[in-house]
Structure formats: C-alpha cells, structure tokens
Design an enzyme around this catalytic site. Structure first.
Site, PDB file in Angstrom:
ATOM      1  N   ARG A   1       0.860  -1.177   0.000  1.00 49.60           N
ATOM      2  CA  ARG A   1       0.000   0.000   0.000  1.00 49.60           C
ATOM      3  C   ARG A   1       0.897   1.228   0.000  1.00 49.60           C
ATOM      4  NH1 ARG A   1      -0.892   2.259   4.916  1.00 49.60           N
ATOM      5  NH2 ARG A   1       0.635   1.470   6.377  1.00 49.60           N
TER       6      ARG A   1
ATOM      7  N   ARG B   1      19.578  -8.481  -2.257  1.00 48.74           N
ATOM      8  CA  ARG B   1      20.083  -7.221  -2.794  1.00 48.74           C
ATOM      9  C   ARG B   1      21.091  -6.706  -1.780  1.00 48.74           C
ATOM     10  NH1 ARG B   1      20.552  -4.986  -7.416  1.00 48.74           N
ATOM     11  NH2 ARG B   1      19.977  -2.855  -6.844  1.00 48.74           N
TER      12      ARG B   1
ATOM     13  N   ARG C   1      20.251   7.420  -0.903  1.00 43.53           N
ATOM     14  CA  ARG C   1      20.123   8.445   0.127  1.00 43.53           C
ATOM     15  C   ARG C   1      21.473   8.912   0.648  1.00 43.53           C
ATOM     16  NH1 ARG C   1      17.111   5.310   5.117  1.00 43.53           N
ATOM     17  NH2 ARG C   1      18.301   3.400   5.004  1.00 43.53           N
TER      18      ARG C   1
ATOM     19  N   GLU D   1      24.411   6.010   0.189  1.00 39.69           N
ATOM     20  CA  GLU D   1      23.985   4.595   0.181  1.00 39.69           C
ATOM     21  C   GLU D   1      23.678   4.180  -1.256  1.00 39.69           C
ATOM     22  OE1 GLU D   1      21.209   3.656   3.370  1.00 39.69           O
ATOM     23  OE2 GLU D   1      20.066   2.413   1.979  1.00 39.69           O
TER      24      GLU D   1
ATOM     25  N   TYR E   1      13.114  -9.543   6.294  1.00 39.43           N
ATOM     26  CA  TYR E   1      13.467  -8.233   6.831  1.00 39.43           C
ATOM     27  C   TYR E   1      12.737  -8.061   8.158  1.00 39.43           C
ATOM     28  CZ  TYR E   1      14.036  -3.363   7.739  1.00 39.43           C
ATOM     29  OH  TYR E   1      14.362  -2.189   8.362  1.00 39.43           O
TER      30      TYR E   1
ATOM     31  N   ASP F   1      12.466  -5.315  11.502  1.00 40.17           N
ATOM     32  CA  ASP F   1      12.920  -4.124  12.206  1.00 40.17           C
ATOM     33  C   ASP F   1      13.544  -4.565  13.531  1.00 40.17           C
ATOM     34  OD1 ASP F   1      12.471  -1.927  10.568  1.00 40.17           O
ATOM     35  OD2 ASP F   1      10.336  -1.838  11.064  1.00 40.17           O
TER      36      ASP F   1
HETATM   37  C1  LIG Z   1      20.060  -0.560   5.594  1.00 38.27           C
HETATM   38  C2  LIG Z   1      19.217  -1.016   6.760  1.00 38.27           C
HETATM   39  C3  LIG Z   1      18.610  -0.074   7.574  1.00 38.27           C
HETATM   40  C4  LIG Z   1      17.834  -0.484   8.644  1.00 38.27           C
HETATM   41  N1  LIG Z   1      17.229   0.464   9.409  1.00 38.27           N
HETATM   42  C5  LIG Z   1      16.449   0.096  10.429  1.00 38.27           C
HETATM   43  C6  LIG Z   1      15.768   1.094  11.208  1.00 38.27           C
HETATM   44  O1  LIG Z   1      15.887   2.299  10.955  1.00 38.27           O
HETATM   45  N2  LIG Z   1      14.986   0.666  12.235  1.00 38.27           N
HETATM   46  C7  LIG Z   1      14.826  -0.671  12.530  1.00 38.27           C
HETATM   47  O2  LIG Z   1      14.099  -0.993  13.482  1.00 38.27           O
HETATM   48  N3  LIG Z   1      15.465  -1.625  11.816  1.00 38.27           N
HETATM   49  C8  LIG Z   1      16.272  -1.279  10.777  1.00 38.27           C
HETATM   50  N4  LIG Z   1      16.936  -2.250  10.051  1.00 38.27           N
HETATM   51  C9  LIG Z   1      16.805  -3.668  10.464  1.00 38.27           C
HETATM   52  C10 LIG Z   1      17.918  -4.096  11.473  1.00 38.27           C
HETATM   53  O3  LIG Z   1      19.176  -3.923  10.862  1.00 38.27           O
HETATM   54  C11 LIG Z   1      17.681  -5.554  11.888  1.00 38.27           C
HETATM   55  O4  LIG Z   1      16.519  -5.645  12.661  1.00 38.27           O
HETATM   56  C12 LIG Z   1      18.841  -6.190  12.703  1.00 38.27           C
HETATM   57  O5  LIG Z   1      20.097  -5.902  12.191  1.00 38.27           O
HETATM   58  C13 LIG Z   1      18.662  -7.692  12.753  1.00 38.27           C
HETATM   59  O6  LIG Z   1      19.643  -8.250  13.606  1.00 38.27           O
HETATM   60  P1  LIG Z   1      20.195  -9.734  13.340  1.00 38.27           P
HETATM   61  O7  LIG Z   1      20.979 -10.104  14.533  1.00 38.27           O
HETATM   62  O8  LIG Z   1      19.084 -10.600  12.885  1.00 38.27           O
HETATM   63  O9  LIG Z   1      21.122  -9.592  12.025  1.00 38.27           O
HETATM   64  P2  LIG Z   1      22.549  -8.956  11.817  1.00 38.27           P
HETATM   65  O10 LIG Z   1      22.601  -7.591  12.387  1.00 38.27           O
HETATM   66  O11 LIG Z   1      22.859  -9.083  10.374  1.00 38.27           O
HETATM   67  O12 LIG Z   1      23.539  -9.888  12.651  1.00 38.27           O
HETATM   68  C14 LIG Z   1      23.921 -11.178  12.204  1.00 38.27           C
HETATM   69  C15 LIG Z   1      25.393 -11.348  12.534  1.00 38.27           C
HETATM   70  O13 LIG Z   1      25.766 -12.697  12.234  1.00 38.27           O
HETATM   71  C16 LIG Z   1      27.089 -12.675  11.755  1.00 38.27           C
HETATM   72  N5  LIG Z   1      27.341 -13.902  10.997  1.00 38.27           N
HETATM   73  C17 LIG Z   1      26.728 -14.312   9.870  1.00 38.27           C
HETATM   74  N6  LIG Z   1      27.243 -15.469   9.466  1.00 38.27           N
HETATM   75  C18 LIG Z   1      28.207 -15.809  10.358  1.00 38.27           C
HETATM   76  C19 LIG Z   1      29.110 -16.904  10.452  1.00 38.27           C
HETATM   77  N7  LIG Z   1      29.147 -17.868   9.531  1.00 38.27           N
HETATM   78  N8  LIG Z   1      29.963 -16.933  11.499  1.00 38.27           N
HETATM   79  C20 LIG Z   1      29.976 -15.949  12.421  1.00 38.27           C
HETATM   80  N9  LIG Z   1      29.150 -14.879  12.371  1.00 38.27           N
HETATM   81  C21 LIG Z   1      28.268 -14.819  11.345  1.00 38.27           C
HETATM   82  C22 LIG Z   1      27.129 -11.430  10.893  1.00 38.27           C
HETATM   83  O14 LIG Z   1      28.460 -10.988  10.685  1.00 38.27           O
HETATM   84  C23 LIG Z   1      26.294 -10.443  11.699  1.00 38.27           C
HETATM   85  O15 LIG Z   1      27.106  -9.661  12.551  1.00 38.27           O
HETATM   86  C24 LIG Z   1      17.677  -1.869   8.925  1.00 38.27           C
HETATM   87  C25 LIG Z   1      18.272  -2.821   8.099  1.00 38.27           C
HETATM   88  C26 LIG Z   1      19.030  -2.399   7.021  1.00 38.27           C
HETATM   89  C27 LIG Z   1      19.621  -3.435   6.115  1.00 38.27           C
END
Ligand SMILES: Cc1cc2nc3c(=O)[nH]c(=O)nc-3n(C[C@H](O)[C@H](O)[C@H](O)COP(=O)(O)OP(=O)(O)OC[C@H]3O[C@@H](n4cnc5c(N)ncnc54)[C@H](O)[C@@H]3O)c2cc1C
Length: 376
Positions: free
Chosen positions: A178, A255, A286, A306, A354, A356
């Site tokens: 939407r 991506r 941006r 970015e 994805y 947050d």
């Molecule tokens: C550009 C962007 C902007 C964003 N902005 C917002 C926002 O404004 N507000 C919001 O609420 N959310 C935002 N998000 C979402 C937010 O980034 C995620 O909610 C969060 O990072 C998820 O955490 P995670 O631990 O799942 O993943 P990640 O942060 O990716 O952590 C996973 C970790 O696992 C590690 N890893 C992977 N494979 C291995 C391996 N084989 N061995 C050892 N380590 C490994 C990686 O190196 C990484 O450090 C955004 C996301 C992006 C991409």
C-alpha cells in the site's frame, strides 16, 4: 553437537548482531555459560556504530529505533538512554526538496494544494486515468492505480528501480502493498508510539547485552564448524540458513548495499539526518548525515551515500528477494531445520526476512523465554 555433561559452554551463539546479543543477555542472566562469535571485525551486526571523533556513524545504514510495543521499549531502555529524534526524511527530486512520508506538506510542494479535500481531489483525478487496470500486472501499474502519475514518477519509480535493480514494469506488484498517504501536515516517518536514537550509538548497547559471555570476533563458524559444534549442547544460529545447509537447495538471493563515508570540514551538509535521492540517474538512494541523529554540534560532519547493488560473495547480504523461487528454496531449508532440535535459527539471515529492530528483539526474547521461562 556435544552432550551437555562434557561441554565447555551451555550455548554457542553464532552472530553478535541484535538477535544473538539479546539471546545472550537473557542466557547470561539465566546463569548460562555462553560463547558468542562473529565473523566480522566488530560486534553489533548491522546496528554497528563507530564513534569517529565524537560522531556515531551508522556503518551499515541509518538505524532509527521505533516501536509501539511497550515491553520492547522498556527492554531496550535498560541498555541506553534514547533521545527524542524523530525521523523526518526529505526527498530530493531534480534538485527540489519534498517532505516524506507523503503528507500534506508533500502535496503542497507538488501541487500547491492546501487542504485535505484539495489534495484528495488531485489524487483521485490522477488515479482515474488508471481505473481501467483491474488486475495490476506489475509494480508500476499497481502504484499508478493507487496514487497516480505525479507521486509515482517523482517518488516511487526511480527510487524503487534503483533499490531493486530492475524496471518497475518487471517488478511484482506485491513489493508495494500500500502507499501510505497522510492528509495531515505531519513529517514523522513512523507511526509508532516510541522512537529515538540511543545516545552514544548502538554499539554500547550490544556491548552491555553480551557482558558476561565470552566473545570471539573475526571468527567464521563455517571455517571451524566441527570444533564449534563440539563446544556446547545448544546453538543459536543467526547466520545464513542456506549456508548452514551448504546451499544444497541453491542460494537464496539478496540485494546488497554499499556505503561511501566522507568527512567534510563544514558543520552542516544537509540540515537533516536523511535525504533520499529519488531520480533513477542519481546512483545512490540516500545521503545520511550522522551528527543529526544525536543533534551534534561538532565543527565538521560525516556523511554516507547509500548505493544499492547486486549481491556478490564480496558484499553484504542486505535485503531478501521475496519471490517465488526464493520462498520455495527457503521452505526446503526450514523443513530441514526442524530436525535440529538443539539449534534455534533466528534473526534476519536465518529466517531470510526483513525485521525491524523491535521485531528482532521480540523474536529473540521469545526464543529465550522458551529456553529459560522468564523475561527481564
Ligand atoms: C540498511 C538497513 C537499515 C535499517 N534500518 C532500520 C531502522 O531504521 N529501524 C529498525 O528498526 N530496523 C532497521 N533495520 C533492520 C535491522 O538492521 C535488523 O533488525 C537487525 O540488524 C537484525 O539483527 P540480526 O541479529 O538478525 O542480524 P545482523 O545484524 O545481520 O547480525 C547477524 C550477525 O551474524 C554474523 N554472521 C553471519 N554469518 C556468520 C558466520 N558464519 N559466522 C559468524 N558470524 C556470522 C554477521 O556478521 C552479523 O554480525 C535496517 C536494516 C538495514 C539493512
């Protein structure tokens, strides 16, 4: 994985991003011995902020914390003080600036309309042209039907095509479910009850969360899988699910993004934290000016452009590609994962979704709740 009576740790946590850190915090609190590893040279995953001469630079993209979940807001506030930053991005199209999200300010800047009635009438008039589209075949048709030519051509077309690397006529319509149109003068991007930026950046939050656990950075689980599997009876895995299963059903597509960071010897570059560039011909989507997240007054500034790009083995996987091929493959990996009762697959890479930050915290707390039967 090793039996519990001769293991060194109770849990090994693969990935020191938000999901891994929240789980670790709960596990340590429950008296568990944890090892958390990350293949990057720092902790924090995509939340990582680097303090460069007192400006906290969001190295993996702008992160604004927002939620309507009071429990999650209370939880995260244990680890930092949040400021009252409100995300109010601007859009630059052909050198002209517009407010986002689409609201009465945007409509005034586009058409000079001053009342909700005038703006609604303008949008209805533009959409009428597309009444003949009953079943939109692609994103372009879908968007034109919902908001008409001006909003689509100015804000959606170029930005979305850059983001996904494909023409809007080749993109599925479901990418944009939407188009939020607001008929009030309100530039607050999020509708959530709570919003802010942690004073001092995100890295200190992650540091406090994993206090009490052993931490190894620069450590890829897959380079020493058998060894890490031998260290603990249970694992929280937050890496890529397809990689965990050795890509046996194929690679899940992503991506990617890359960032160009630059220090400028002026005190203010753009007067706002986030300015989007919506034209297709401008290669970045941006520019972030980091000091504005924390109302910085330094005499210099740091900005990051970015750029969206194709994912390759040398780039970071950022956005999952939600199409049928990837969903089918994901389903097969999820089916395999069910057989691993001692491993919880969590976070954006293991779930191929994805999320947050508030959703990530909620999901990690849920896993912890099942393991330890408490939440604090
Ligand atoms: C550009 C962007 C902007 C964003 N902005 C917002 C926002 O404004 N507000 C919001 O609420 N959310 C935002 N998000 C979402 C937010 O980034 C995620 O909610 C969060 O990072 C998820 O955490 P995670 O631990 O799942 O993943 P990640 O942060 O990716 O952590 C996973 C970790 O696992 C590690 N890893 C992977 N494979 C291995 C391996 N084989 N061995 C050892 N380590 C490994 C990686 O190196 C990484 O450090 C955004 C996301 C992006 C991409």
């Amino acid at each position: 994985m090793k039996k519990s009576n001769d293991s060194i740790y109770d849990y090994i946590i693969v990935g020191a991003g938000l999901f891994g850190a929240v789980f670790t915090q709960q596990a340590v609190k429950a008296g568990k011995k944890c090892l958390i590893i990350d293949k990057r040279r720092q902790i924090g995953g995509n939340l990582y902020t680097e303090n460069i001469d007192s400006i906290n630079v969001h190295k993996y993209g702008a992160h604004i914390f927002h939620t309507s979940n009071r429990e999650i807001w209370n939880y995260i506030n244990q680890f930092a003080d949040f400021n009252n930053f409100i995300n109010s991005p601007l859009a630059n199209y052909n050198g002209k600036l517009y407010n986002l999200p689409f609201n009465m300010n945007t409509f005034y800047q586009l058409w000079g309309t001053q009342t909700p009635l005038e703006a609604k009438a303008k949008i209805a008039e533009q959409c009428k042209k597309y009444d003949y589209i009953t079943h939109p075949a692609n994103l372009e048709e879908h968007a034109l039907k919902m908001c008409g030519d001006d909003i689509y051509n100015t804000f959606i077309k170029g930005y979305t095509e850059k983001q996904w690397g494909r023409r809007a006529t080749e993109l599925p319509s479901f990418i944009i479910k939407r188009i939020p149109l607001r008929f009030v003068y309100n530039n607050n991007y999020f509708n959530d009850t709570y919003q802010g930026i942690p004073v001092g950046g995100y890295t200190p939050i992650i540091e406090s969360m994993i206090k009490g656990a052993e931490v190894q950075i620069n450590t890829d689980y897959f380079e020493n899988k058998t060894y890490f599997d031998s260290l603990a009876p249970k694992m929280i895995f937050t890496g890529r699910i397809d990689e965990f299963f050795d890509f046996k059903f194929g690679k899940l597509e992503y991506r990617s993004l890359h960032f160009e960071h630059e220090r400028l010897e002026i005190n203010d570059f753009q007067g706002n934290a986030v300015v989007n560039y919506n034209e297709f011909d401008v290669p970045f989507t941006r520019i972030i000016e980091h000091k504005h997240f924390e109302f910085g007054t330094q005499p210099f500034t740091i900005v990051s452009k970015e750029f969206p790009n194709e994912y390759s083995k040398d780039s970071e996987p950022y956005y999952p590609v939600n199409d049928e091929r990837n969903h089918t493959i994901l389903g097969k990996y999820k089916e395999l994962a069910k057989a691993y009762g001692n491993i919880s697959f969590g976070g954006r890479l293991a779930q191929y979704a994805y999320f947050d930050m508030d959703d990530t915290i909620e999901a990690a707390l849920e896993v912890a709740r099942k393991e330890f039967k408490f939440i604090k």
